[in-house]
Design an enzyme around this catalytic site. Sequence first.
Site, PDB file in Angstrom:
ATOM      1  N   ASP A  67      48.740  36.815  30.675  1.00  0.00           N
ATOM      2  CA  ASP A  67      47.983  37.875  31.222  1.00  0.00           C
ATOM      3  C   ASP A  67      48.967  38.549  32.151  1.00  0.00           C
ATOM      4  OD1 ASP A  67      48.031  35.858  33.156  1.00  0.00           O
ATOM      5  OD2 ASP A  67      45.794  35.754  32.927  1.00  0.00           O
ATOM      6  N   ASP A 136      35.684  31.350  39.475  1.00  0.00           N
ATOM      7  CA  ASP A 136      34.229  31.556  38.772  1.00  0.00           C
ATOM      8  C   ASP A 136      34.541  31.073  37.323  1.00  0.00           C
ATOM      9  OD1 ASP A 136      36.576  33.324  37.903  1.00  0.00           O
ATOM     10  OD2 ASP A 136      35.645  35.309  38.312  1.00  0.00           O
ATOM     11  N   HIS A 138      37.181  31.454  35.271  1.00  0.00           N
ATOM     12  CA  HIS A 138      38.143  32.384  34.190  1.00  0.00           C
ATOM     13  C   HIS A 138      39.112  31.519  33.913  1.00  0.00           C
ATOM     14  CE1 HIS A 138      40.200  34.087  38.032  1.00  0.00           C
ATOM     15  NE2 HIS A 138      41.115  33.380  37.158  1.00  0.00           N
ATOM     16  N   GLU A 143      37.041  36.886  32.293  1.00  0.00           N
ATOM     17  CA  GLU A 143      35.994  36.793  33.535  1.00  0.00           C
ATOM     18  C   GLU A 143      34.678  36.225  33.043  1.00  0.00           C
ATOM     19  OE1 GLU A 143      36.871  36.455  36.347  1.00  0.00           O
ATOM     20  OE2 GLU A 143      38.117  38.178  37.050  1.00  0.00           O
TER      21      GLU A 143
END
Length: 236
Positions: A67, A136, A138, A143
């Site tokens: 990313d 979370d 990810h 996400e």
Amino acid sequence: MRIIETKTYEELSVLAADILTEQLKRKPDSVLGLATGSSPIGMYEVLVDRYQKGEVDFSRVTSVNLDEYIGLNGDHPQSYRYFMDTHLFNLVNIDKSRTFVPNGLTTDGERDGLLYDEHIESLGGIDLQLLGVGYDGHIGFNEPSDTFVVHTHVETLDPSTIEANARFFSSADEVPKQAMTMGLGSIMKAKKILLIASGEKKAKVLREAFSGKVNPRIPASVLQLHPDVTVIISEK
Ligand code: F6R
């Protein structure tokens, strides 16, 4: 799925570096899928040290990163290109022209995402994909969502991710709101996956991800469906 628990982050880093070193011994021209963030820093340090001792060779490696923040170019100290250059690429004998990071300055995320996936395919796919995990759940910057996004794409970051990553910037306002990330399909196509995580908070996320059903609200849960995943988790 193989889960290895270590007491310390240092042990985790050595074990993760062992897996990458083995991979490069077995296949010197491996395509490595690489990650940034705090989790792999220790592993990269071990690999640089081994390279300096002549124990690992990156000369035939190709790398593709997971990313990049939208809006940052590779010279920006918080860009993931800059992270990779300073933590690994500038310190070992990898050919920089064979290191690929998504383009944070894209003007057409959809087109460039698909091109990134096509490029990975043209390399013969990823031999070993390194992952961290967010609080979370990810992986990459995929996400929590109602659906799994398959291809590389531009993702809007969750407020909790922005908050977690604010530690690298002078304030949360400076954290880019979007990132280009490999999709979950792109990640799942890797032949092998190595996920590293530290601390009780991440252990809890991973317990949720791997004990319940596969669920796009916890993106890491998709790894349950991959045939060759190693997870190394350290207590601290
Ligand atoms: C980084 C990436 C992210 C991080 C995750 C954990 O390239 O794709 O998924 O792995 O946000 O970050 P750290 O390791 O900083 O806790």
